[in-house]
Design a protein around this motif. Structure first.
Motif, PDB file in Angstrom:
ATOM      1  N   PRO B  80       0.135  24.815  -8.724  1.00  0.00           N
ATOM      2  CA  PRO B  80       1.609  25.992  -9.059  1.00  0.00           C
ATOM      3  C   PRO B  80       2.476  24.787  -9.842  1.00  0.00           C
ATOM      4  CG  PRO B  80       1.317  24.674  -6.424  1.00  0.00           C
ATOM      5  CD  PRO B  80       0.304  24.410  -7.215  1.00  0.00           C
ATOM      6  N   ARG B  81       2.955  25.624 -10.700  1.00  0.00           N
ATOM      7  CA  ARG B  81       4.148  25.090 -11.780  1.00  0.00           C
ATOM      8  C   ARG B  81       6.179  25.576 -11.169  1.00  0.00           C
ATOM      9  NH1 ARG B  81       0.654  25.549 -16.458  1.00  0.00           N
ATOM     10  NH2 ARG B  81      -0.927  23.886 -16.064  1.00  0.00           N
ATOM     11  N   GLU B  82       5.469  26.229 -10.371  1.00  0.00           N
ATOM     12  CA  GLU B  82       6.613  26.949  -9.730  1.00  0.00           C
ATOM     13  C   GLU B  82       8.067  25.962  -9.197  1.00  0.00           C
ATOM     14  OE1 GLU B  82       4.212  28.107 -10.153  1.00  0.00           O
ATOM     15  OE2 GLU B  82       4.312  29.973 -11.308  1.00  0.00           O
ATOM     16  N   VAL B 107      10.911  35.204 -14.684  1.00  0.00           N
ATOM     17  CA  VAL B 107       9.578  34.993 -14.589  1.00  0.00           C
ATOM     18  C   VAL B 107       9.371  33.366 -14.985  1.00  0.00           C
ATOM     19  CG1 VAL B 107       7.028  35.063 -14.631  1.00  0.00           C
ATOM     20  CG2 VAL B 107       8.743  37.451 -14.037  1.00  0.00           C
ATOM     21  N   GLU B 108       9.647  32.891 -16.514  1.00  0.00           N
ATOM     22  CA  GLU B 108       9.625  32.012 -16.996  1.00  0.00           C
ATOM     23  C   GLU B 108       9.994  31.173 -16.337  1.00  0.00           C
ATOM     24  OE1 GLU B 108      11.143  31.812 -21.099  1.00  0.00           O
ATOM     25  OE2 GLU B 108      11.307  33.342 -21.481  1.00  0.00           O
ATOM     26  N   LEU B 109      11.518  31.015 -15.618  1.00  0.00           N
ATOM     27  CA  LEU B 109      12.279  30.502 -15.121  1.00  0.00           C
ATOM     28  C   LEU B 109      11.563  30.327 -13.926  1.00  0.00           C
ATOM     29  CD1 LEU B 109      16.003  30.485 -15.355  1.00  0.00           C
ATOM     30  CD2 LEU B 109      14.511  28.504 -16.473  1.00  0.00           C
ATOM     31  N   GLY B 110      10.587  31.268 -13.105  1.00  0.00           N
ATOM     32  CA  GLY B 110       9.579  30.403 -12.034  1.00  0.00           C
ATOM     33  C   GLY B 110      10.700  31.110 -11.078  1.00  0.00           C
ATOM     34  N   LEU B 142       4.684  35.319 -17.349  1.00  0.00           N
ATOM     35  CA  LEU B 142       3.820  34.059 -16.238  1.00  0.00           C
ATOM     36  C   LEU B 142       3.095  33.594 -17.929  1.00  0.00           C
ATOM     37  CD1 LEU B 142       3.449  32.662 -13.256  1.00  0.00           C
ATOM     38  CD2 LEU B 142       1.099  34.628 -13.830  1.00  0.00           C
ATOM     39  N   CYS B 145       4.844  30.969 -20.354  1.00  0.00           N
ATOM     40  CA  CYS B 145       5.577  29.505 -19.408  1.00  0.00           C
ATOM     41  C   CYS B 145       4.558  29.071 -18.261  1.00  0.00           C
ATOM     42  CB  CYS B 145       6.309  30.336 -18.741  1.00  0.00           C
ATOM     43  SG  CYS B 145       6.446  30.842 -17.221  1.00  0.00           S
ATOM     44  N   ALA B 146       3.110  30.029 -18.984  1.00  0.00           N
ATOM     45  CA  ALA B 146       1.735  28.502 -17.730  1.00  0.00           C
ATOM     46  C   ALA B 146       1.822  28.614 -16.716  1.00  0.00           C
ATOM     47  CB  ALA B 146       1.442  27.200 -18.507  1.00  0.00           C
ATOM     48  N   GLY B 147       2.503  29.819 -16.033  1.00  0.00           N
ATOM     49  CA  GLY B 147       2.893  29.990 -14.773  1.00  0.00           C
ATOM     50  C   GLY B 147       2.031  30.161 -13.815  1.00  0.00           C
ATOM     51  N   ASN B 245      17.761  20.488  -8.621  1.00  0.00           N
ATOM     52  CA  ASN B 245      16.591  19.275  -8.984  1.00  0.00           C
ATOM     53  C   ASN B 245      15.164  20.184  -9.645  1.00  0.00           C
ATOM     54  OD1 ASN B 245      18.821  17.738  -9.012  1.00  0.00           O
ATOM     55  ND2 ASN B 245      18.537  16.608  -7.187  1.00  0.00           N
ATOM     56  N   ASN B 246      15.323  21.060 -10.103  1.00  0.00           N
ATOM     57  CA  ASN B 246      13.718  21.562 -10.880  1.00  0.00           C
ATOM     58  C   ASN B 246      14.083  21.870 -12.478  1.00  0.00           C
ATOM     59  OD1 ASN B 246      11.996  23.003  -8.945  1.00  0.00           O
ATOM     60  ND2 ASN B 246      13.907  23.209  -7.642  1.00  0.00           N
ATOM     61  N   ILE B 247      15.542  21.704 -12.245  1.00  0.00           N
ATOM     62  CA  ILE B 247      15.731  20.981 -14.076  1.00  0.00           C
ATOM     63  C   ILE B 247      16.309  20.249 -14.108  1.00  0.00           C
ATOM     64  CG2 ILE B 247      17.000  21.857 -15.851  1.00  0.00           C
ATOM     65  CD1 ILE B 247      16.521  24.764 -15.638  1.00  0.00           C
TER      66      ILE B 247
END
Lengths: 247, 247
Positions: B80-82, B107-110, B142, B145-147, B245-247
């Protein structure tokens, strides 16, 4: 003033005006005022010169056949609603409509200059026509957000030439997909003139990152996920404005 | 893993798989694999089930006429890259393509759930067809962004019904144009289940703000400028992810 009380309707007239002055509008704005919004003689409307001023004008005459109208300026006010941090967004042109989407949202967020940049991996080009179209997008977006300072849409530069101008900024920030550094740890916030660099769809070339870093650019991360370039621009602008307390 | 090394090419297959399993793909993804990317028998490709797993598969057979192919699963990994903060974006449907633009970037931002909401000032409607189209937008974004976790696109709710579910979130945040409160001052960050509410083009009704506040929603500002709803959503998501802190 509460934002919900700001007029949603504002027109762009690209010259400085004085109270009492009489002007004629005969372009697309005239069409919008007369046909779309169906204003009549005696209606009051707002105008901005794109240089920080907002004007109140009253419609004196409408020439329906010629699609033009005359307006008398009643009030003039310096009303910049732009952030106090002055951001130049330097971005690769993007494919399809994505440059327009990016610019449109960047204007909403209050950038001062949009600088298209050709990187090694840039595919899209900015023609003279595209440049004109981008200016229209900027004007339209400025009206949407009731901004009063129209950002400059600059002619494209090659990355090598952008670098030469680094010294005229207080900070040069580059959103790099392989960086793991949080924006807050690289910002010094000693000045308010910021250059934000956003790369092309294919990413930066290694030598571009190397030379940009040498010349003082600070790399920062936009998180673990891969963002489209136009999304990266909006996210990066949001964070810079947030750090500078403009959001 | 450096993001620049993540495969740009990943396909969506909405079922959990096991190593050694043989699957047949015969939908639009098959067209993309065979015609657009021109893969051959023996090529290895990546798949995700939209539930956090990434698979490596090898193409065993291609049926060009039937536009289908069989793939053997070689490797299975939970990747998971979320973001670890689980955000539900509850937004009014927007006019034209703006719901799609908003969802695509969210969706790009998760985000984990996209919840369309009918407010008093909502104009656009979400038909069954629009809902299907939104699911496609989510899948496509998805992959970009390779989610690996596909957000749920929920059926529209009325605002009154959204409110009833407030208690299932750790925090309910509402981006309000007349608020002057910085996001950081209202966030408690005690949990990671967030509901973010974004209003319609015409703004929230006063009674909506009143009842949402009574039920525990925290209002916050997105700055002095007026943002389009889809821009507001992207900016608000950026700030929440930054604060966590995810960005």
């Amino acid at each position: 003033m509460k934002k919900s009380f700001i007029s949603w309707e504002i027109y762009y007239y690209p010259y400085k005006l004085e109270t009492g002055e009489m002007i004629t509008i005969d372009n697309e704005e005239a069409h919008h005022i007369i046909r779309v919004m169906r204003h009549k003689v005696g209606d009051k409307i707002k105008l901005t010169d794109g240089r920080g001023f907002e004007y109140e004008g009253i419609i004196k005459k409408i020439f329906y056949k010629e699609k033009k109208l005359t307006i008398e300026i009643l009030k003039k006010e310096f009303l910049p609603r732009e952030p106090n941090v002055e951001i130049t967004l330097a971005s690769s042109p993007l494919k399809g409509e994505n440059t327009e989407i990016m610019l449109s949202k960047a204007v909403e967020l209050g950038i001062r200059i949009f600088q298209p940049v050709y990187f090694k991996n840039t595919v899209a080009k900015i023609s003279e026509n595209k440049l004109k179209r981008l200016v229209k997008v900027a004007v339209s977006s400025l009206k949407t957000c009731a901004g009063t300072i129209l950002p400059q849409v600059a002619k494209p530069l090659f990355f090598q030439d952008l670098i030469k101008g680094f010294s005229s900024y207080d900070e040069v920030l580059l959103a790099y997909e392989d960086s793991e550094t949080k924006l807050s740890t690289v910002l010094n916030k000693k000045g308010n003139k910021i250059l934000l660099i956003i790369g092309p769809e294919g990413g930066f070339a290694e030598e571009e990152i190397k030379i940009a870093t040498q010349k003082g650019a600070k790399l920062f991360s936009l998180g673990k996920r891969r963002l489209r370039s136009e999304t990266a621009a909006i996210v990066a602008l949001s964070l810079i404005l947030y750090e500078f307390n403009n959001i």
